[in-house]
Design a protein around this motif. Structure first.
Motif, PDB file in Angstrom:
ATOM      1  N   THR A 190       6.274  -0.937  13.690  1.00 18.99           N
ATOM      2  CA  THR A 190       7.399  -1.172  12.792  1.00 18.99           C
ATOM      3  C   THR A 190       7.598   0.048  11.896  1.00 18.99           C
ATOM      4  O   THR A 190       6.631   0.639  11.423  1.00 18.99           O
ATOM      5  N   ALA A 191       8.846   0.404  11.656  1.00 22.10           N
ATOM      6  CA  ALA A 191       9.140   1.530  10.762  1.00 22.10           C
ATOM      7  C   ALA A 191       8.547   1.240   9.390  1.00 22.10           C
ATOM      8  O   ALA A 191       8.619   0.104   8.908  1.00 22.10           O
ATOM      9  N   PRO A 192       7.924   2.231   8.745  1.00 24.98           N
ATOM     10  CA  PRO A 192       7.243   2.006   7.461  1.00 24.98           C
ATOM     11  C   PRO A 192       8.088   1.270   6.430  1.00 24.98           C
ATOM     12  O   PRO A 192       7.625   0.322   5.803  1.00 24.98           O
ATOM     13  N   GLU A 193       9.352   1.661   6.279  1.00 25.37           N
ATOM     14  CA  GLU A 193      10.205   1.027   5.264  1.00 25.37           C
ATOM     15  C   GLU A 193      10.554  -0.420   5.631  1.00 25.37           C
ATOM     16  O   GLU A 193      10.883  -1.219   4.754  1.00 25.37           O
ATOM     17  N   ASP A 194      10.456  -0.778   6.903  1.00 29.56           N
ATOM     18  CA  ASP A 194      10.763  -2.152   7.328  1.00 29.56           C
ATOM     19  C   ASP A 194       9.584  -3.113   7.155  1.00 29.56           C
ATOM     20  O   ASP A 194       9.766  -4.332   7.234  1.00 29.56           O
ATOM     21  N   THR A 195       8.380  -2.582   6.940  1.00 28.88           N
ATOM     22  CA  THR A 195       7.202  -3.456   6.836  1.00 28.88           C
ATOM     23  C   THR A 195       7.187  -4.264   5.547  1.00 28.88           C
ATOM     24  O   THR A 195       6.570  -5.329   5.491  1.00 28.88           O
ATOM     25  N   LEU A 196       7.865  -3.777   4.507  1.00 29.77           N
ATOM     26  CA  LEU A 196       7.830  -4.454   3.209  1.00 29.77           C
ATOM     27  C   LEU A 196       8.423  -5.859   3.249  1.00 29.77           C
ATOM     28  O   LEU A 196       8.017  -6.734   2.494  1.00 29.77           O
ATOM     29  N   LYS A 197       9.372  -6.091   4.154  1.00 28.87           N
ATOM     30  CA  LYS A 197       9.990  -7.423   4.216  1.00 28.87           C
ATOM     31  C   LYS A 197       9.023  -8.474   4.774  1.00 28.87           C
ATOM     32  O   LYS A 197       9.298  -9.664   4.708  1.00 28.87           O
ATOM     33  N   TYR A 198       7.858  -8.036   5.273  1.00 27.82           N
ATOM     34  CA  TYR A 198       6.861  -8.967   5.797  1.00 27.82           C
ATOM     35  C   TYR A 198       5.727  -9.231   4.819  1.00 27.82           C
ATOM     36  O   TYR A 198       4.737  -9.873   5.174  1.00 27.82           O
ATOM     37  N   CYS A 211       0.857  -1.186   0.000  1.00 26.89           N
ATOM     38  CA  CYS A 211       0.000   0.000   0.000  1.00 26.89           C
ATOM     39  C   CYS A 211       0.893   1.236   0.000  1.00 26.89           C
ATOM     40  O   CYS A 211       2.073   1.153   0.313  1.00 26.89           O
ATOM     41  N   VAL A 212       0.300   2.371  -0.301  1.00 27.96           N
ATOM     42  CA  VAL A 212       0.975   3.648  -0.132  1.00 27.96           C
ATOM     43  C   VAL A 212       0.312   4.319   1.061  1.00 27.96           C
ATOM     44  O   VAL A 212      -0.908   4.520   1.075  1.00 27.96           O
ATOM     45  N   ALA A 213       1.101   4.632   2.067  1.00 23.27           N
ATOM     46  CA  ALA A 213       0.568   5.234   3.294  1.00 23.27           C
ATOM     47  C   ALA A 213       1.116   6.643   3.473  1.00 23.27           C
ATOM     48  O   ALA A 213       2.318   6.878   3.300  1.00 23.27           O
ATOM     49  N   ASP A 214       0.250   7.560   3.825  1.00 16.89           N
ATOM     50  CA  ASP A 214       0.622   8.943   4.079  1.00 16.89           C
ATOM     51  C   ASP A 214       0.732   9.136   5.585  1.00 16.89           C
ATOM     52  O   ASP A 214      -0.261   9.049   6.307  1.00 16.89           O
ATOM     53  N   TYR A 215       1.953   9.406   6.064  1.00 10.81           N
ATOM     54  CA  TYR A 215       2.202   9.600   7.486  1.00 10.81           C
ATOM     55  C   TYR A 215       2.282  11.092   7.849  1.00 10.81           C
ATOM     56  O   TYR A 215       2.923  11.474   8.811  1.00 10.81           O
ATOM     57  N   GLY A 216       1.615  11.919   7.058  1.00 13.81           N
ATOM     58  CA  GLY A 216       1.582  13.356   7.338  1.00 13.81           C
ATOM     59  C   GLY A 216       2.944  13.987   7.195  1.00 13.81           C
ATOM     60  O   GLY A 216       3.567  13.918   6.135  1.00 13.81           O
ATOM     61  N   LEU A 227       5.713  13.076   8.294  1.00 12.35           N
ATOM     62  CA  LEU A 227       6.801  12.104   8.117  1.00 12.35           C
ATOM     63  C   LEU A 227       6.975  11.687   6.654  1.00 12.35           C
ATOM     64  O   LEU A 227       7.987  11.101   6.293  1.00 12.35           O
ATOM     65  N   GLY A 228       5.964  11.927   5.828  1.00 13.67           N
ATOM     66  CA  GLY A 228       6.059  11.595   4.410  1.00 13.67           C
ATOM     67  C   GLY A 228       5.169  10.435   4.002  1.00 13.67           C
ATOM     68  O   GLY A 228       4.399   9.892   4.797  1.00 13.67           O
ATOM     69  N   THR A 229       5.291  10.069   2.736  1.00 16.00           N
ATOM     70  CA  THR A 229       4.513   8.992   2.141  1.00 16.00           C
ATOM     71  C   THR A 229       5.445   7.814   1.870  1.00 16.00           C
ATOM     72  O   THR A 229       6.538   7.996   1.339  1.00 16.00           O
ATOM     73  N   TYR A 230       4.985   6.618   2.238  1.00 17.41           N
ATOM     74  CA  TYR A 230       5.813   5.417   2.098  1.00 17.41           C
ATOM     75  C   TYR A 230       5.024   4.291   1.446  1.00 17.41           C
ATOM     76  O   TYR A 230       3.817   4.189   1.619  1.00 17.41           O
ATOM     77  N   SER A 231       5.759   3.428   0.742  1.00 18.74           N
ATOM     78  CA  SER A 231       5.207   2.155   0.298  1.00 18.74           C
ATOM     79  C   SER A 231       5.371   1.207   1.479  1.00 18.74           C
ATOM     80  O   SER A 231       6.484   1.045   2.000  1.00 18.74           O
ATOM     81  N   VAL A 232       4.261   0.614   1.927  1.00 19.70           N
ATOM     82  CA  VAL A 232       4.282  -0.196   3.152  1.00 19.70           C
ATOM     83  C   VAL A 232       3.486  -1.480   2.978  1.00 19.70           C
ATOM     84  O   VAL A 232       2.692  -1.620   2.060  1.00 19.70           O
ATOM     85  N   ASN A 233       3.692  -2.384   3.906  1.00 17.49           N
ATOM     86  CA  ASN A 233       2.840  -3.567   4.038  1.00 17.49           C
ATOM     87  C   ASN A 233       1.524  -3.074   4.641  1.00 17.49           C
ATOM     88  O   ASN A 233       1.512  -2.512   5.735  1.00 17.49           O
ATOM     89  N   CYS A 234       0.414  -3.258   3.923  1.00 15.76           N
ATOM     90  CA  CYS A 234      -0.884  -2.729   4.357  1.00 15.76           C
ATOM     91  C   CYS A 234      -1.239  -3.158   5.772  1.00 15.76           C
ATOM     92  O   CYS A 234      -1.778  -2.373   6.548  1.00 15.76           O
ATOM     93  N   ARG A 235      -0.958  -4.411   6.092  1.00 13.83           N
ATOM     94  CA  ARG A 235      -1.355  -4.958   7.386  1.00 13.83           C
ATOM     95  C   ARG A 235      -0.531  -4.419   8.553  1.00 13.83           C
ATOM     96  O   ARG A 235      -0.938  -4.489   9.694  1.00 13.83           O
ATOM     97  N   LEU A 236       0.653  -3.873   8.258  1.00  9.94           N
ATOM     98  CA  LEU A 236       1.537  -3.405   9.322  1.00  9.94           C
ATOM     99  C   LEU A 236       1.689  -1.885   9.339  1.00  9.94           C
ATOM    100  O   LEU A 236       2.464  -1.348  10.128  1.00  9.94           O
ATOM    101  N   ALA A 237       0.958  -1.201   8.471  1.00 13.88           N
ATOM    102  CA  ALA A 237       1.118   0.252   8.323  1.00 13.88           C
ATOM    103  C   ALA A 237       0.833   1.011   9.611  1.00 13.88           C
ATOM    104  O   ALA A 237       1.436   2.051   9.864  1.00 13.88           O
ATOM    105  N   ALA A 238      -0.085   0.519  10.433  1.00 11.39           N
ATOM    106  CA  ALA A 238      -0.455   1.239  11.655  1.00 11.39           C
ATOM    107  C   ALA A 238       0.260   0.697  12.891  1.00 11.39           C
ATOM    108  O   ALA A 238      -0.023   1.115  13.998  1.00 11.39           O
ATOM    109  N   GLY A 239       1.202  -0.198  12.682  1.00  7.98           N
ATOM    110  CA  GLY A 239       1.916  -0.790  13.813  1.00  7.98           C
ATOM    111  C   GLY A 239       3.122   0.026  14.226  1.00  7.98           C
ATOM    112  O   GLY A 239       3.324   1.159  13.779  1.00  7.98           O
TER     113      GLY A 239
END
Length: 192
Positions: free
Chosen positions: A165-173, A144-149, A151-163
């Protein structure tokens, strides 16, 4: 507009080639029959993809975002398997899987190829061996693409975006899984 090819000619040539490979005569190629062996919908990959839809998270404004809408598919991966008889005791196994997809995952279509042979150690017993290999059919989860205000916009794992874990680290899951690639089946049956 493209011209259609005659698929029967291609099948006949393939059957003749297959007969040469397994040592059968060309007359056997014309007597080969194909039978439906199995048809089913779903697999452990379909179940895993559906399980990704459990849960959700709460946005800053208090509204709930359910994962189910991203991981719900209207079509479940269907598998159809056939056997083409080569000789009285051997056959070519083949099949296809349709694949499935939803907004945040995809199961690719698949092709199954294999061989079955059997022997009769006694009048009332059968020993059979089959080997199949599956090509394709991988499950891959999409980001997913998540907007953290601020902090910026990141490509993230949708299921972990609100956890936590740092946004850039969620992709490995993100889930990437393969179906059973090779199956060897040995069966001994005795009738009384």
């Amino acid at each position: 507009m493209r011209e259609r090819s005659n698929k029967r000619d291609g099948f006949g040539a393939a059957a003749l080639l297959l007969c040469l490979v397994v040592g059968a005569s060309p007359s056997v190629a014309q007597e080969m029959t194909t039978s439906l062996v199995n048809i089913h919908q779903g697999s452990w990959l379909s179940d895993r993809a559906r399980a990704l839809g459990n849960g959700g998270y709460e946005l800053q404004d208090g509204s709930w975002v359910s994962f189910n809408r991203w991981y719900h598919s209207d079509w479940v991966d269907m598998h159809v398997d056939f056997i083409t008889q080569l000789t009285e005791d051997s056959g070519f196994l083949w099949g296809v899987g349709t694949g499935e997809q939803a907004e945040k995952y995809r199961i690719a279509p698949s092709l199954k190829l294999g061989f079955l042979t059997q022997t009769h150690p006694s009048l009332n017993s059968t020993l059979s061996l089959s080997v199949t290999s599956t090509f394709g059919g991988n499950l891959s989860e999409k980001p997913c693409v998540a907007d953290y205000g601020d902090l910026g916009t990141y490509s993230v794992n949708c299921r972990l975006a609100a956890g936590e874990t740092a946004p850039e680290d969620t992709l490995k899951y993100l889930v990437n899984a393969t179906p059973e690639r090779l199956r060897l089946w040995l069966n001994y049956r005795v009738t009384f």
